[in-house]
Design an enzyme around this catalytic site. Structure first.
Site, short mmCIF file in Angstrom:
data_model
loop_
_atom_site.label_atom_id
_atom_site.label_comp_id
_atom_site.label_asym_id
_atom_site.label_seq_id
_atom_site.Cartn_x
_atom_site.Cartn_y
_atom_site.Cartn_z
N HIS A 174 -44.41 78.93 15.17
CA HIS A 174 -45.60 78.86 16.02
C HIS A 174 -46.73 79.62 15.34
O HIS A 174 -46.50 80.61 14.63
CB HIS A 174 -45.35 79.54 17.38
CG HIS A 174 -44.76 78.65 18.42
ND1 HIS A 174 -43.96 79.16 19.43
CD2 HIS A 174 -44.84 77.32 18.65
CE1 HIS A 174 -43.57 78.16 20.22
NE2 HIS A 174 -44.09 77.03 19.77
N CYS A 268 -45.81 86.01 22.61
CA CYS A 268 -45.08 84.91 23.23
C CYS A 268 -44.94 85.09 24.74
O CYS A 268 -44.92 84.13 25.49
CB CYS A 268 -43.69 84.78 22.60
SG CYS A 268 -43.70 84.10 20.94
#
Length: 275
Positions: A174, A268
């Site tokens: 990511h 996150c």
């Protein structure tokens, strides 16, 4: 980077408690199904992160967790918001697909303008917004979890220019594991997580960026949340903490060992809401 006064800006965040957090499947290189998660410790560490953000003066909304969706604690992946408009997530893996609906319910109930995605994207996991960089810029990652077609879709829905950056190392799947906004106009990133061409783009856009090395990235030191002065990052990222301190920011370490088992850390677990 020049040693200027770093001023914080009050932010609004969304988090989801890890009440159902486990590592039952492996969809990134960090997930090990053979090592059990300490569920009570995960909740304790998550709550410390939430409390830390509140104590810094920020507002934290809490999304109700859903049984059977163990990765909902990674709230950044559920959507991406700019100027009151929300670009919804469309997850790559079926294990996480139902998280998108839970996030959509939150935004629609809160009267945001929610835009459903046609293309695969994992929300703020692969998007970062810098409102004062080049007139307001979205950085967008692709290569593992988000389809590059989602970048054009996000640009149309959000009305901000999107810069596509290709991720090339599976360990940093990511964007938010390889790059972070330090304030409203500058970033920190690990160059080798990106293609050579994307490295050139980042160097042109952010000549004063704080550059991280592989050890910083592997310690999830780039998976941070910053308000422009206070940089909240996990306690294992000691070298990264010193780099941001040297750049004039104030590191705020928080222990998140259990969430790292699922392949995530501070960022996150935190979605920024931008009304």
């Amino acid at each position: 980077m020049s040693q200027t006064e770093r001023l914080p800006r009050n932010r609004t965040y969304l988090m989801c408690p890890p009440e159902h957090f486990t590592v039952e499947y492996a969809i990134n290189p960090w997930m090990d199904t053979t090592v059990p998660v300490d569920a009570a410790l995960a909740v304790k560490q998550w709550d410390l992160l939430r409390t830390t953000l509140v104590d810094l003066g920020h507002t934290v909304h809490v999304l109700a967790p859903v049984a059977g969706l163990p990765d909902m604690v990674y709230a950044a992946n559920g959507a991406f918001s700019v100027d009151g408009t929300v670009y919804g997530a469309r997850f790559r893996y079926p294990q996480r697909a139902d998280e998108a609906a839970a996030h959509r319910d939150f935004y629609e109930t809160s009267q945001w303008s929610y835009q459903a995605a046609e293309h695969v994207n994992e929300g703020e996991g692969d998007f970062a917004y810098l409102p004062e960089a080049h007139g307001g810029l979205i950085l967008a990652g692709y290569g593992f979890r988000t389809d590059s077609k989602a970048h054009a879709e996000a640009q149309e829905m959000l009305g901000r220019p999107v810069v596509s950056l290709r991720l090339v190392d599976p360990a940093f799947y990511h964007l938010d594991t390889a790059l972070a906004a330090l304030d409203d106009h500058n970033v920190t990133y690990y160059p080798d997580a990106f293609s050579v061409s994307s490295q050139r783009v980042l160097a042109q856009l952010f000549p004063d960026a704080v550059l991280a090395d592989r050890a910083d990235a592997e310690a999830f030191g780039l998976n941070l949340v910053s308000d422009g002065r206070h940089v909240v990052l996990n306690t294992e990222a000691t070298a990264m903490a010193e780099k941001v301190r040297a750049a004039g920011y104030h590191p705020v370490p928080v222990e998140l060992t259990e969430l790292k088992r699922g392949g995530g850390s501070v960022k996150c677990a935190v979605a920024e809401l931008r009304p």
